[in-house]
Motif scaffolding. Structure first.
Motif, PDB file in Angstrom:
ATOM      1  N   TYR A 146       4.389  41.412  55.204  1.00 49.78           N
ATOM      2  CA  TYR A 146       5.415  41.704  56.194  1.00 49.78           C
ATOM      3  C   TYR A 146       4.837  42.669  57.227  1.00 49.78           C
ATOM      4  CZ  TYR A 146       8.160  39.765  52.396  1.00 49.78           C
ATOM      5  OH  TYR A 146       8.643  38.942  51.407  1.00 49.78           O
ATOM      6  N   PHE A 147       5.062  42.365  58.524  1.00 48.12           N
ATOM      7  CA  PHE A 147       4.453  43.139  59.596  1.00 48.12           C
ATOM      8  C   PHE A 147       5.500  43.540  60.632  1.00 48.12           C
ATOM      9  CE2 PHE A 147       1.231  40.159  58.001  1.00 48.12           C
ATOM     10  CZ  PHE A 147       0.216  41.036  57.644  1.00 48.12           C
ATOM     11  N   GLN A 148       5.261  44.713  61.270  1.00 46.07           N
ATOM     12  CA  GLN A 148       6.140  45.219  62.314  1.00 46.07           C
ATOM     13  C   GLN A 148       5.308  46.092  63.244  1.00 46.07           C
ATOM     14  OE1 GLN A 148       9.590  47.327  60.780  1.00 46.07           O
ATOM     15  NE2 GLN A 148      10.839  46.807  62.569  1.00 46.07           N
ATOM     16  N   ALA A 149       5.729  46.222  64.501  1.00 47.05           N
ATOM     17  CA  ALA A 149       5.007  47.036  65.482  1.00 47.05           C
ATOM     18  C   ALA A 149       5.855  48.244  65.875  1.00 47.05           C
ATOM     19  CB  ALA A 149       4.668  46.209  66.715  1.00 47.05           C
ATOM     20  N   TRP A 150       5.294  49.442  65.700  1.00 45.33           N
ATOM     21  CA  TRP A 150       5.922  50.682  66.175  1.00 45.33           C
ATOM     22  C   TRP A 150       5.364  51.005  67.557  1.00 45.33           C
ATOM     23  CZ3 TRP A 150       3.550  55.142  67.788  1.00 45.33           C
ATOM     24  CH2 TRP A 150       4.392  56.244  68.024  1.00 45.33           C
ATOM     25  N   HIS A 151       6.186  51.580  68.433  1.00 48.75           N
ATOM     26  CA  HIS A 151       5.698  51.931  69.770  1.00 48.75           C
ATOM     27  C   HIS A 151       6.536  53.067  70.345  1.00 48.75           C
ATOM     28  CE1 HIS A 151       9.153  49.938  71.775  1.00 48.75           C
ATOM     29  NE2 HIS A 151       9.079  49.082  70.754  1.00 48.75           N
ATOM     30  N   ARG A 152       5.928  53.800  71.274  1.00 48.37           N
ATOM     31  CA  ARG A 152       6.667  54.812  72.015  1.00 48.37           C
ATOM     32  C   ARG A 152       7.676  54.128  72.915  1.00 48.37           C
ATOM     33  NH1 ARG A 152       7.280  59.545  70.213  1.00 48.37           N
ATOM     34  NH2 ARG A 152       7.838  60.189  72.338  1.00 48.37           N
ATOM     35  N   ASP A 153       8.856  54.754  73.054  1.00 49.52           N
ATOM     36  CA  ASP A 153       9.950  54.134  73.807  1.00 49.52           C
ATOM     37  C   ASP A 153      10.680  55.228  74.578  1.00 49.52           C
ATOM     38  OD1 ASP A 153      11.782  52.233  74.713  1.00 49.52           O
ATOM     39  OD2 ASP A 153      13.065  52.449  72.951  1.00 49.52           O
ATOM     40  N   GLY A 154      10.217  55.506  75.803  1.00 58.59           N
ATOM     41  CA  GLY A 154      10.786  56.610  76.571  1.00 58.59           C
ATOM     42  C   GLY A 154      10.492  57.931  75.887  1.00 58.59           C
ATOM     43  N   ALA A 155      11.537  58.722  75.687  1.00 54.68           N
ATOM     44  CA  ALA A 155      11.358  60.018  75.038  1.00 54.68           C
ATOM     45  C   ALA A 155      11.224  59.887  73.528  1.00 54.68           C
ATOM     46  CB  ALA A 155      12.541  60.930  75.382  1.00 54.68           C
ATOM     47  N   GLY A 156      11.580  58.737  72.994  1.00 53.96           N
ATOM     48  CA  GLY A 156      11.499  58.553  71.547  1.00 53.96           C
ATOM     49  C   GLY A 156      10.530  57.442  71.186  1.00 53.96           C
ATOM     50  N   SER A 157      10.861  56.702  70.142  1.00 54.08           N
ATOM     51  CA  SER A 157      10.025  55.586  69.711  1.00 54.08           C
ATOM     52  C   SER A 157      10.930  54.474  69.197  1.00 54.08           C
ATOM     53  CB  SER A 157       9.048  56.023  68.618  1.00 54.08           C
ATOM     54  OG  SER A 157       9.739  56.420  67.442  1.00 54.08           O
ATOM     55  N   SER A 158      10.354  53.305  69.017  1.00 54.16           N
ATOM     56  CA  SER A 158      11.118  52.169  68.541  1.00 54.16           C
ATOM     57  C   SER A 158      10.215  51.238  67.756  1.00 54.16           C
ATOM     58  CB  SER A 158      11.775  51.430  69.718  1.00 54.16           C
ATOM     59  OG  SER A 158      12.728  50.490  69.238  1.00 54.16           O
ATOM     60  N   LEU A 159      10.784  50.146  67.284  1.00 54.85           N
ATOM     61  CA  LEU A 159      10.044  49.146  66.506  1.00 54.85           C
ATOM     62  C   LEU A 159      10.425  47.759  66.993  1.00 54.85           C
ATOM     63  CD1 LEU A 159      10.887  51.134  63.430  1.00 54.85           C
ATOM     64  CD2 LEU A 159       8.573  50.232  63.543  1.00 54.85           C
ATOM     65  N   SER A 160       9.482  46.840  66.872  1.00 54.83           N
ATOM     66  CA  SER A 160       9.742  45.438  67.187  1.00 54.83           C
ATOM     67  C   SER A 160      10.558  44.813  66.062  1.00 54.83           C
ATOM     68  CB  SER A 160       8.411  44.698  67.328  1.00 54.83           C
ATOM     69  OG  SER A 160       7.773  44.613  66.050  1.00 54.83           O
ATOM     70  N   ASP A 161      10.855  43.530  66.216  1.00 54.11           N
ATOM     71  CA  ASP A 161      11.353  42.803  65.048  1.00 54.11           C
ATOM     72  C   ASP A 161      10.213  42.677  64.045  1.00 54.11           C
ATOM     73  OD1 ASP A 161       9.741  40.921  66.247  1.00 54.11           O
ATOM     74  OD2 ASP A 161      11.259  39.362  66.406  1.00 54.11           O
ATOM     75  N   ALA A 162      10.424  42.012  62.930  1.00 52.21           N
ATOM     76  CA  ALA A 162       9.416  41.949  61.869  1.00 52.21           C
ATOM     77  C   ALA A 162       9.023  40.502  61.593  1.00 52.21           C
ATOM     78  CB  ALA A 162       9.948  42.611  60.597  1.00 52.21           C
ATOM     79  N   LEU A 163       7.892  40.337  60.936  1.00 54.15           N
ATOM     80  CA  LEU A 163       7.330  39.013  60.690  1.00 54.15           C
ATOM     81  C   LEU A 163       6.856  38.918  59.248  1.00 54.15           C
ATOM     82  CD1 LEU A 163       6.635  36.419  62.387  1.00 54.15           C
ATOM     83  CD2 LEU A 163       4.309  37.309  62.470  1.00 54.15           C
ATOM     84  N   ALA A 164       7.307  37.870  58.551  1.00 51.90           N
ATOM     85  CA  ALA A 164       6.825  37.582  57.196  1.00 51.90           C
ATOM     86  C   ALA A 164       5.772  36.492  57.289  1.00 51.90           C
ATOM     87  CB  ALA A 164       7.986  37.142  56.308  1.00 51.90           C
ATOM     88  N   VAL A 165       4.638  36.673  56.632  1.00 50.42           N
ATOM     89  CA  VAL A 165       3.537  35.711  56.664  1.00 50.42           C
ATOM     90  C   VAL A 165       3.081  35.436  55.238  1.00 50.42           C
ATOM     91  CG1 VAL A 165       1.222  35.218  57.536  1.00 50.42           C
ATOM     92  CG2 VAL A 165       2.783  36.647  58.889  1.00 50.42           C
ATOM     93  N   ARG A 166       3.029  34.149  54.879  1.00 49.32           N
ATOM     94  CA  ARG A 166       2.450  33.765  53.587  1.00 49.32           C
ATOM     95  C   ARG A 166       1.025  33.284  53.818  1.00 49.32           C
ATOM     96  NH1 ARG A 166       4.403  33.169  48.757  1.00 49.32           N
ATOM     97  NH2 ARG A 166       6.577  33.048  49.448  1.00 49.32           N
ATOM     98  N   PHE A 167       0.094  33.875  53.074  1.00 53.21           N
ATOM     99  CA  PHE A 167      -1.313  33.547  53.246  1.00 53.21           C
ATOM    100  C   PHE A 167      -1.760  32.509  52.243  1.00 53.21           C
ATOM    101  CE2 PHE A 167      -0.929  37.676  55.303  1.00 53.21           C
ATOM    102  CZ  PHE A 167      -1.608  37.440  56.488  1.00 53.21           C
ATOM    103  N   ARG A 168      -2.682  31.645  52.683  1.00 49.55           N
ATOM    104  CA  ARG A 168      -3.154  30.520  51.865  1.00 49.55           C
ATOM    105  C   ARG A 168      -4.612  30.753  51.482  1.00 49.55           C
ATOM    106  NH1 ARG A 168      -3.507  25.971  55.052  1.00 49.55           N
ATOM    107  NH2 ARG A 168      -3.555  27.182  56.943  1.00 49.55           N
TER     108      ARG A 168
END
Length: 421
Positions: free
Chosen positions: A399-421
């Motif tokens: 499971y993956f997600q991106a954190w980033h600065r967002d104006g004076a604070g911070s935020s996160l993207s939506d998330a992604l589930a990946v099954r590896f083969r």
């Protein structure tokens, strides 16, 4: 050809932990071996092994003995039988050179596609890892399957075969990978091309050129790597030629066996080398699912998004992440975990954390979004500390997600589930 499916039986295979089902695609039941340990819903590669002219399906195991590797490589396996001609020989209608000598013109290409589709309905098959391998007449047939069903087969292996003689007959609809293994001393299907019962077939070089043209590849380069494929020839007798410039998920490679004729007496290396070549050549695609989506809008006015690039096949280790629709000229990083959660973080974080509870920070440094509001990262799947110091394991969901600065604070993207083969 439509698939007529009959599931006849489950039975244990002698001498191993695999099981077998019988699937009928219109020509009678075909044994399909299922690897031991494959859990329900787990997708496995499929390998069809195609016999040569006059051969029975089990006789090709003398050239390419795949059964002992069934469980360790975890692939589903079938050895279908071609129809009998007027001379009583089993054959495949593969090309104008080989081997429909009775001129019955059976639709073996359509039958083998129908068989794959029948197996897909009865077993958990990875649609991006379907392969065919064959010897002699079976090798010719493997080339035909790659030409006519590139949408279905990720790759084929031909041992002592060749592509169709007539030009412009091979027009794959998408990239496909081909491996031609051929002996220089082959007196039946000559390495340099020739006639088979009066019917012409191309050389290995011309076969490579034809595939290079069909796929849009460049020129061949001989590797410094040599292989020991023939038990009765001293040393590593096989050289490897790879065509460069092929499209993603397309390839042509030839293994030239010096001092070897039409029949290969294989070393113990042959089967695993062929299997590893096949599994390294999967079709494009990623098994991903977005969640915690959409994220709250950031100061750009858009919800941040995360997506995957490359392949989810561990052997290729070619996987990356992209975060986009973020604020411009700021910074952030990727997070990864073996689990999913939903937690609102304290302070000025504007979106929920959706991966965890044990989280890995991915990459050695903070990433910059730049003017386009996006950043990316290529991952080494062999080591994602601290969550997986030994690397990602086949079949795992991450499971993956991106954190980033967002104006004076911070935020996160939506998330992604990946099954590896």
């Amino acid at each position: 050809m439509s698939s007529t499916l009959v599931l006849l039986a489950w039975a244990a295979l002698q001498g191993g932990g695999a099981s077998v089902i019988q699937v009928d695609a219109g020509r009678g039941p075909v044994d399909v071996r299922i690897p031991a340990g494959q859990s329900a819903g787990e997708l496995a590669p499929l390998v069809l092994l195609l016999h040569g002219y006059v051969q029975q399906p089990d006789s090709i195991e003398q050239t390419l003995d795949l059964v002992p590797w069934l469980d360790s490589y975890g692939f589903v396996y079938a050895r279908p039988t071609g129809q009998q001609d007027a001379f009583g020989a089993h054959y495949w209608n593969a090309s104008s050179a080989c081997c429909d000598f009775s001129h019955a013109d059976p639709d073996d290409s359509g039958y083998l596609r129908a068989l794959v589709e029948a197996i897909q309905q009865q077993a958990d098959i990875d649609p991006r890892r379907i392969y065919a391998a064959g010897h002699s007449n079976g090798g010719f047939m493997a080339h035909r399957l790659a030409c006519e069903h590139a949408d279905l087969f990720a790759g084929v292996v031909s041992i002592a075969g060749a592509i169709e003689t007539h030009p412009f007959t091979c027009d794959p609809t998408e990239p496909v990978s081909i491996l031609e293994i051929h002996g220089v001393n082959d007196a039946l299907i000559d390495y340099g091309g020739g006639l088979f019962f009066g019917h012409p077939y191309p050389s290995v070089s011309e076969t490579g050129q034809r595939w290079s043209q069909a796929l849009g590849c460049g020129f061949p380069v001989t590797s410094q790597l040599t292989l020991d494929l023939a038990l009765d020839v001293p040393g590593a007798e096989t050289t490897v030629d790879t065509y460069f410039g092929c499209p993603t998920n397309g390839a042509f490679e030839s293994w030239t066996m010096h001092g070897v004729g039409h029949i290969l007496t294989p070393t113990a290396e042959v089967a695993p080398l062929v299997l590893e070549w096949m599994l390294l050549h999967a079709k494009a695609g990623l098994d991903t699912t977005a969640f915690c989506s959409p994220a709250p809008a950031n100061v750009s006015g858009l919800p941040g998004r995360i997506r995957a690039t490359g392949l989810d096949t561990l052997q290729r280790n070619s996987f990356g992440l992209v975060a986009e629709d973020l604020p411009a000229n700021t910074f952030g990083l990727f997070l990864g975990a073996r689990g999913a959660i939903h937690a609102q973080l304290p302070g000025d974080v504007h979106a929920p954390l959706c991966v965890g509870p044990t989280i890995a920070r991915l990459g050695a440094s903070v990433l910059a979004t730049g003017p386009n509001g996006a950043f990316s990262l290529a991952l080494d799947l062999r080591a994602i500390p601290p969550v997986a110091p030994q690397g990602v394991v086949t079949g795992e969901m991450w499971y993956f997600q991106a954190w980033h600065r967002d104006g004076a604070g911070s935020s996160l993207s939506d998330a992604l589930a990946v099954r590896f083969r």
